[in-house]
Enzyme design. Structure first.
Site, PDB file in Angstrom:
ATOM      1  N   LEU A 130       0.834  -1.201   0.000  1.00 58.64           N
ATOM      2  CA  LEU A 130       0.000   0.000   0.000  1.00 58.64           C
ATOM      3  C   LEU A 130       0.868   1.250   0.000  1.00 58.64           C
ATOM      4  O   LEU A 130       0.541   2.258  -0.619  1.00 58.64           O
ATOM      5  CB  LEU A 130      -0.909  -0.009   1.234  1.00 58.64           C
ATOM      6  CG  LEU A 130      -1.833   1.191   1.436  1.00 58.64           C
ATOM      7  CD1 LEU A 130      -2.910   1.220   0.359  1.00 58.64           C
ATOM      8  CD2 LEU A 130      -2.481   1.140   2.823  1.00 58.64           C
ATOM      9  N   SER A 132       5.313   2.583   0.773  1.00 58.14           N
ATOM     10  CA  SER A 132       6.690   2.150   0.996  1.00 58.14           C
ATOM     11  C   SER A 132       7.545   3.338   1.408  1.00 58.14           C
ATOM     12  O   SER A 132       7.397   4.434   0.861  1.00 58.14           O
ATOM     13  CB  SER A 132       7.251   1.532  -0.290  1.00 58.14           C
ATOM     14  OG  SER A 132       8.603   1.177  -0.128  1.00 58.14           O
ATOM     15  N   ASP A 288       6.118  13.167  15.353  1.00 55.52           N
ATOM     16  CA  ASP A 288       6.355  13.079  13.908  1.00 55.52           C
ATOM     17  C   ASP A 288       5.056  13.424  13.171  1.00 55.52           C
ATOM     18  O   ASP A 288       4.613  12.699  12.292  1.00 55.52           O
ATOM     19  CB  ASP A 288       6.822  11.663  13.548  1.00 55.52           C
ATOM     20  CG  ASP A 288       7.514  11.606  12.192  1.00 55.52           C
ATOM     21  OD1 ASP A 288       7.921  12.668  11.679  1.00 55.52           O
ATOM     22  OD2 ASP A 288       7.642  10.502  11.630  1.00 55.52           O
TER      23      ASP A 288
END
Length: 546
Positions: A130, A132, A288
């Protein structure tokens, strides 16, 4: 160095030179050996002279691969180290790499699940990833046990040796920075690399990310502001993580959000509220929060809810840091620069011998021009950046938790103003901060502290007789010591009887303070006051003997 390391170092140097990054070294620092070395590599000219330096640095890091891309991304958040034109370019680095073979990912999943085939645990496993990235990639499936849609995150095979090899070379280059750049020592390059190494190694352990996601989900359970997907810990390991699949609108897709009828003002304000809730209420924040990790639920657009993923990097603040940070914000926006300077000293962020007057003047000089703008246009992240940059001139130590906080705040602020340009961060955050500070002092705080400590006191109750006995025994020893000192003082030829009184009192107070300092640290400043009083009494007695 091994032959492999030599080849890799050669490739790094060739890449840097082909982008003209030797220009970063000031001419006065280019010694004769360096100049000869550069001439010997004449076949590696700068092939990108038409591009600005920041863009060349970004392109070079991109060419060097995933480890360097992530390093550049981390450096982009350290705006105290780089001028804006370089930091802005580094922020454009994209952590997108070609996926590895899905069959290999399937083998890794099977190995993590005890060697059984994927079909024993999952239905509809999608061999095509889905998404990478440099560290891991994601595949979709359904849990065989309950039919729920999930995503399976798998660490790239053999990524650790690559990371370790490149980190070793980055450390080598970092050691050269102080020799080549005039400001190199202040940049503390080795510490920066060490911080990056820790973050990177943490990201390789998906058990850690699973635990972070579970904690964040618990903190925002039933919250109308933020949803964290469910993690399935029974399927998780260091190299694999399984969590609920979510469907949402990327927070950067403003057009789709508006088309869906999203209340953009409320969404932007909730982003700020989520951040400050994580930091000040929970002491545990998603560090993050760039747009790629934030989605918005399709449901109830009039009452929008964020969806957060990728919890590999988190930050936390202790009670003292939270209090000092909140008071710093409020003092800054009240333009009380003296208070800001004193808070930096009190917190230990700058050395205790810092000249507060000079520090206050430096903060005023840097920060006062900010207030030429309306409050709604003032950037919280840049306020922190200005404060920390000024404090570093007064030897402020790097505080990793505050660096993470500053980075996250810049992300939150950027996303919020992209969603709703009129967002007044201060108006949104001030009530929260003032309420939080008020809650930390006074009767409510005292009651809460009592409740927190009560179980400990109850647990220690059976030990109370023994503690009292030990205290009395130590008290007897103390009295014996005081008597001995008094006898020694009486044996001296002291001209004035009054001096013996002061010397005895001084000795008693010093010994009492020392005893309490060792045996009763919870008494706070009392032992210090006793010892100080004893020294003063002793000094008076000594003066009277002369």
């Amino acid at each position: 160095m091994t032959p492999g390391e030599v080849r890799r170092l050669y490739f790094i140097i060739r890449t840097f030179l082909s982008y003209g990054l030797d220009e970063l070294i000031p001419k006065m620092r280019i010694t004769l050996p360096l100049r000869l070395w550069r001439y010997s590599l004449f076949w590696m000219p700068n092939r990108h002279k038409d591009k600005p330096l920041g863009e060349r640095l970004r392109l070079a890091l991109q060419e060097l691969g995933p480890v360097w891309i992530k390093f550049g991304q981390m450096l982009s958040t350290r705006r105290d180290l780089f001028p804006p034109h370089i930091a802005d370019q580094l922020a454009l680095l994209q952590d997108k790499v070609a996926p590895f073979d899905g069959k290999l990912a399937k083998q890794q999943i099977e190995a993590a699940m005890g060697g059984l085939p994927v079909e024993a645990w999952f239905d509809d496993f999608e061999i095509k990833p889905l998404a990478s990235a440099s560290i891991a990639q994601v595949h979709t499936a359904r849990l065989k046990s309950n039919g729920k849609e999930v995503v399976i995150k798998v660490i790239r095979p053999d990524i650790l040796p690559v990371i370790k090899a490149d980190l070793k070379l980055i450390y080598r280059l970092a050691r050269w920075v102080p020799r080549l750049l005039p400001d190199g020592r202040r940049l503390r390059p080795t510490e920066v690399v060490r911080e990056y190494e820790k973050t990177l190694i943490d990201e390789l352990n998906l058990l850690r990310e699973s635990a972070n996601a579970i904690q964040l989900r618990r903190n925002f359970e039933d919250s109308p502001m933020l949803y964290i997907p469910e993690v399935y810990p029974d399927y998780c390991s260091e190299g694999m993580m399984v969590m609920e699949r979510i469907y949402g609108i990327p927070v950067s897709d403003v057009a789709t959000l508006e088309k869906n009828g999203t209340n953009m003002k409320l969404l932007a304000e909730r982003g700020v509220q989520v951040f400050f809730t994580q930091v000040f209420r929970d002491s545990f924040f998603h560090a993050d929060m760039h747009p790629g990790n934030i989605f918005v639920s399709y449901e109830h657009p009039e009452n929008p809810k964020y969806i957060g993923i990728d919890c590999g990097i988190v930050g936390s603040l202790n009670k003292e840091d939270k209090r000092y940070l909140a008071e710093n914000f409020i003092a800054f926006f009240n333009r009380d620069y003296r208070k800001v300077a004193e808070l930096h000293v009190d917190s230990g962020w700058v050395p205790p011998d810092t000249n507060v007057e000079e520090f206050e003047f430096a903060i005023r000089t840097v920060c006062e021009p900010i207030f030429e703008k309306p409050l709604a246009e003032i950037s919280f992240g840049h306020v922190l950046l200005n404060l920390f940059n000024t404090a570093r001139r007064f030897n402020m130590e790097v505080q990793p938790q505050l660096v993470l906080l500053q980075k996250t705040l810049l992300y939150v602020e950027g996303v919020g103003r992209q969603l709703y340009p009129q967002l007044d961060l201060w108006k949104t955050a001030k009530p929260f901060l003032e309420s939080w500070i008020k809650d930390q002092v006074g009767i409510p705080a005292l009651v809460r502290a009592f409740k927190e400590k009560a179980p400990f006191w109850v647990e220690k109750m059976p030990e109370l007789p023994e503690l009292v006995y030990d205290s009395l025994r130590q008290g007897k020893y103390l009295q014996h010591s005081v008597d001995k000192i008094a006898r020694e003082l009486q044996s001296n030829h002291v001209r004035q009887g009054q001096s013996r009184y002061f010397l005895g009192i001084g000795a008693t107070l010093v010994l009492s303070g020392t005893f309490l300092l060792v045996s009763r640290p919870e008494w706070g400043l009392m032992p210090g006051w006793l010892m100080a009083g004893g020294l003063i009494a002793w000094f008076v007695g000594w003066r009277k003997t002369r």
